[in-house]
Write a protein that holds these residues in place. Sequence first.
Motif, PDB file in Angstrom:
ATOM      1  N   ASP A 409       0.940  -1.098  -0.032  1.00  0.00           N
ATOM      2  CA  ASP A 409       0.111   0.093  -0.143  1.00  0.00           C
ATOM      3  C   ASP A 409       0.834   1.068   0.075  1.00  0.00           C
ATOM      4  OD1 ASP A 409      -1.932   1.845   0.229  1.00  0.00           O
ATOM      5  OD2 ASP A 409      -2.988   0.741   1.852  1.00  0.00           O
ATOM      6  N   ALA A 631      -7.213  -4.114  -6.747  1.00  0.00           N
ATOM      7  CA  ALA A 631      -6.260  -3.491  -7.604  1.00  0.00           C
ATOM      8  C   ALA A 631      -6.380  -4.094  -8.907  1.00  0.00           C
ATOM      9  CB  ALA A 631      -4.723  -3.977  -7.155  1.00  0.00           C
ATOM     10  N   PRO A 672       1.606  -3.629  -5.940  1.00  0.00           N
ATOM     11  CA  PRO A 672       0.322  -3.389  -4.939  1.00  0.00           C
ATOM     12  C   PRO A 672      -0.751  -4.798  -4.913  1.00  0.00           C
ATOM     13  CG  PRO A 672       0.840  -2.003  -6.759  1.00  0.00           C
ATOM     14  CD  PRO A 672       1.942  -2.769  -6.758  1.00  0.00           C
TER      15      PRO A 672
END
Lengths: 984, 178, 467
Positions: A409, A631, A672
């Motif tokens: 993150d 994501a 991510p």
Amino acid sequence: MANDLTFWKNRVHVETSREDLETNRADLETSRRDFLTRMGFVLAASALAGCSRGAVQKAIPFLIKPEETMPGVATWYASTCGACSAGCGLLVKTRDGRPIKIEGNTESPLSGGGTCASGQATVLSLYDAERLKGPTWLGVPVTWQDVDARIEERLRAAMAGRHNLVLLSGTIVSPSTRALIAEWKARVPTFRHVVYDAVSFSALRRATGACFAIDGLPHYRFDRATTIVGIEADFLGTWLSPVEFTRQYARRRRPDAAGVMSRHYQFEAGVSLTGTNADHRVPIAASQQGAVALAILRRVAIEAGVETGAAEVDGAIDEGAVASAAEDLWRHRGASLVVSGSQDTATQIVVHAINALLGNIGTTVDIESPSLQKQGDDRSLAQLVDEMQRGDIHGLMLYGVNPAYDFPDAARFARGMESVALTISFADRLDETASLAHAVCPDHHFLEAWNDAEAVTASFSLAQPAIAPLLDTRAAQDSLLKWLGKEPDFYAYVREFWRTHIHPTDARGRTFDELWDHALHDGVYYRDVPAAKTPPFRPSRAFTAAWQSAAHEVAGQGRSSAAPAADRYELHLYETVAIRDGRHANNPWLQELPDPVTKITWGNYLVLAPSLARRLGVESGDVVRMGVPDAQIELPAYVQPGQSPGTVSIALGYGRQHAGKVAYGVGANAFPLVTSFDGERQYHRGGVVLQKAGRSEPLATTQAHHSMEGRPIVRTTTLSALLSEETEARPEAASLWADREGGPHRWGLAIDLNSCTGCSACVTACQAENNVPVVGRDEVLRGREMHWIRIDAYTGGSEDHPETLVQPMMCQHCQNAPCETVCPVAATTHSSDGLNQQVYNRCIGTRYCENNCPYKVRRFNWFRYAQNEAFDFNMNNPVGRMVLNPDVTVRSRGVMEKCSMCIQRVQDGKLLAKQEGRPVADGDIKTACQQVCPADSIVFGDLNDPESRVARMRAGQRHYLVLDEIGTKPNVGYLMKIKNRSEA
Amino acid sequence: MSENAFAPEFLVAMFDDQRRLVGAVNAVRARGLRVHDVYAPYPVHRLDEAMGIRRSRLPLATLAGGVLGLVSALAFELYVSVYDWPLNVGGKPDNSMLAFIPVAFELTILSAGLATVAALLLRCRLFPTIRPRVVGRSVTDDQFALVLRWRHTAFDPQVERLLYEHGARDVSRKAIER
Amino acid sequence: MTPSALAPVSPQKPRPAPRPVQPWIAADVSARRITDEVMHPLISRPGAAWLASFALAVLALAVGVASVAYEVATGVGVWGLNKTVGWAFDITNFVFWIGIGHAGTLISAILLLLRQQWRTSISRSAEAMTIFAVLCAAVFPLIHMGRPWLAFWVIPYPNSRGPLWVNFRSPLLWDVFAINTYLTISLVFWYLGMIPDFATLRDRTAAGSRRLVYSLLSFGWNGSARTWSRYETATTILAGLATPLVISVHTIVSMDFATSVLPGWHSTVFPPYFVAGAVFSGFGMVLTLLIITRTVMHLEHYISIRHLEVMAKVMLLTGSIVGLAYALEFFNAWYGGNVYERYAFVNRASGPYAWCFWIMVLCNVLAPQLLWIRRVRRSVAALFLLSIMVNIGMWFERFVIIVTSLHRSYLPSSWTMYRPTIIEVGTLVGSFGLFFTCFLAFIRVLPMIAMWEVKAVTGHASETTHE
């Protein structure tokens, strides 16, 4: 800094004592030719100086020559690699004060002369034009005094206000640095050190702590293992200490006197370098690692007569493979090894249990001197990030980390940084994180700095500067010392640390100076292992309890993860051999290094199995949109036989935004997608949705065709066949004309396909040694990469369980070379030493030689690759050109080039022998590809000398010549690969 | 055609037809006269026999040129590859005679051809700056001219009649312009 | 060929037995009229058709010049070649043009030796075509080099770099000598043939600069019988030399491939196969050109339908030989049992470049078979179409041989694909531009029909009376 110190050379150099060189030089009369040459140079130089518009630069010769530098003679410094936390021993070759090549340090007990591709490339990072020229404050260049003043002021305030100070660093293997950090802790009660590895091993770390009560990772010994089982652990490519492990592994891939060689099982989702080398590779879903470990545990436990108490996991695992693996493990108990890359503590405990039950603890799993790599602790990092959000952190120092890029993150971390009053980065460039920091105090490149390392307990190595700092940088340790109010002289600090901590434990009873001199000369220092053998490991009751509960836990996970939805897939994230976690992203050599498995350069991609590709109607190059709840990422697909059908793989380390212009926009960032489970960051996850994006993006691959078409190119044999049949003399290919009499030598190579893993370190080593240009993605797409040596990878067998064979391919230096006959201007001819030579000056570029080369190893300079804006890589800027090897011509546009068998090294070796009035001894000369090889698969030598290693290998039973039937009579030969599959 | 009143040296008979021309030539020579020359717009069949032109020795020039080319080419190739600069090229022997043949062949043809043409131009006095001795402009177009030396025919009044009998369109004394 | 070809003739005998003069030239044409009609284009204003086509040709040439300039300035990289395919368009064009050239020499030399009188009215333009084609061909070996400015290094000249000569074992070097010899001999032969016509022009032109030029070009030719006699000997000898030369040239060109170790190149059938192919393509081009010229310049009764028909027969013959060679190659690949060779041909016919292969077969083997039919042979339109097809087919033949053999050779790891770039196409267009610019200029400044040869053949000179 570097100049006021005396340096030690490695053994090789000490042999040519300076006096000899001086006298030899005195003897040499300046011939008319030399005189003219020099005069010509002087004239040309003055002429150029006269007409150049730029500032006239005066070259001032040494009035008082530094005694350790000899123009035109390389100086070697022993050092330690900083590419990853494995800390391999290095010898750094410098010419006229410039490090130009990195070689492995044969003195090192761990890496033993080998290095990896990224290690080789670090010398280019030294000359990276993107490095900061000096410290910055809020992005503005300032002086060190200035930045120190501002920082110290704020630190004083923080200390006064008892505010939290945190040093967030990557794994630090330097004991001295650790001591310095300890000193900070002692001085500043609110100071904390958090270790963060972008690719974390914290589960293994915790498991090891839980099982064996040690703070570290086990030191694995593949050289002692006859049966090896790897579960999602790419230990030959990227896992922990690849060079060391490759070296150990290769040793057991050669059948010993008793005809025994290791057998290797690999359970993995994606096809890793390690997987391609396994005798049995079993594709599993990324989520099945625990299930596999458990299944093996159950079988081993039954053999050992121990109750696991854990239920079987009904995952779709290849029972047969597991059974034969367990069987082999048990048969070779004590000499077997199971390793796992799982980030699940329970699974790792189970793996430890297996090794314990097999009695491998103390043999193949060394916990006496644990590895100190990968000290990252995910929990404390998570906690730190929370605190940053709350604004509890007042000062944050970032050392060797880039969380704004590689923290899952990253956005959250960046927000956290905003609420920190003082953020200091030691990054060498304004990377994703440093560009957010208040102060950037650029650290030296490791080749410019003093340092030490202890990657494995009790085996130390030293790093010394091989060049005075190029830029106005300062060692991070010096900064830490400075801000602590101490003398910023880390060299003295390291020395002092060794005096106080290491010297006392030295068993050889030397004075400290002797020890230091030796350590610095050799580059490494390791305590003699105590003769007293420690008692064999006995599993404690606690340990047993621990693994049994872990087994239950794993079984539980197995049940929960079983049976996923039909259109949901699993994702597996991995590191590539070249780019690793992204820290080397701006290094063009590594970006252009073909991936050992897929042969793709410049970017990452989504790897999927042929069956899945068919289901999705996707072909290699079609862009696929991969979605998870939090994501989304779009990447071109690559269809890879052997990939686990339900799992797609994506490489980490790409999509760097602030690494520099080389890395900018290459690939997409997969960090991510990293999730967290039980406090550990997980590199696989489920519930992945895939769909075609409707566009396509070609993959810059250097090998488009992976089938061998049934041709005898990479030959294999089985161990049993090898042992049964006896050597029969192969008939020499008949020739239409009499052989020409050669000179005193006939140089040749022998390449052992059995120990070669295809790690591709040789490709980068050759690129560094021979000034091979980088051509960039577009040219690779046009099939114009310039590498002089390539690793061909052929895939055969079923698409689920394919066999992969690799073969290093370079100029074969044929005795009857087809390329030579067809050149109209005799620009490529044969030397009396049996080498096929390319004369760049004479070449007019008809390319007939390229067409007529059966091995297609010749490379053409389609454009001018040096000093050309269109190829804006290291050869296009003055700093980057400093890496060029002065002994090797930079080829001009329009000429052909190819492997010269490192002719400059050959000549150097001959000259050395001549100076010492002796014949060239076998092993004197090592080609770059041979020197770098951690598996020792490439051997150079004189084929005329029947006693030379290469000649003996050539006489061996496994030896063969590629395309022998054409009658090219290559001087490069290959040793067949041995398959050691279990008959079960 | 400028008439030279003082020394008209040639007797020129113009013909329209190659057959008549050849007949006239035969007749004149049967009479024991030497034909100075014949001018024609294209090579006339059977005229050489009629005029008794010997077979050309040009082939000798061709032979000489060819031999020269062959020998010098092979000698040079051997000198380069064996004596002056012996190199190990593809493991082949220094004297790779077979590989030297093509170049030798080409040079043989080249020098043979050039020698032939050179000999032709020299022998026939053909050169850009040479001003042609044309008996009449039409002989390069569609007319044929039979030329006798005036002093050979001066005392034989039959000649002109003979020529007319054999189809001469016009017979006249003239100097051939230079 | 025609039965007369079988008649034994020795090139050394300058005067053959007279054969009945076949009326190759339609109608009865007086020598004067021949001169007038051949001279007409030289003295009249160019027509619209000529102007248009010349402008087009110059434009194409300009495209080529631009492409080459860019390539030489930037690097061979602007072409689509790669680490595996080192030659493609460049050498394809080279072999293509060299092949075109061969018909000229064949018509002017070989047919002369065979006493094929129909050659007379087309020999001049055919020879011109040869020279221009060889010029176009010679461009490509130059520009395909990585460092064209060093091209002169292929010439073995004494130099101060120590003993530094060329490699006489290399087929490329053989090429250098073959092409240069071929060009020189062709030029000499061509010019020698024009000397008498220059004399005719000289004597037909009123005094002035034009006449001065002609008299210089005519070398003082005066039509003397003795000169004619030696002249005929010389031309016969040159023809005798040019015949083995033309065969050797394409043999050597074929050796560029045949002497390599590459499957698909390494083949002993190449020399005859390439020579036949060369004549085939050459006649294709001659037909194309003559059909255009005879219509544009109104020379139908010099280049009669019979001429076209005979050339069609030659095309049929050579085309069939080429077809046979294709078949032979496949047979050998199969019968030889060499895995690499076999794959090379399987890949040729069914691989990614199969479409090129089948275009080649259609244009070179199948289409020409129509020429068995007399009506096709005598239809100008059909012949024109076929000749164009042959040109295309023969270009693809060279492309197929070069690229399909290279892009997938011994080690599959190096297999690649080749795609031409616009620059390469530009060079091809440019070579056509060069060719047609030269040819169109030729038909306006030089006698495109050998007047003296035609006159000799018609032999009507005596019939007509002179007023």
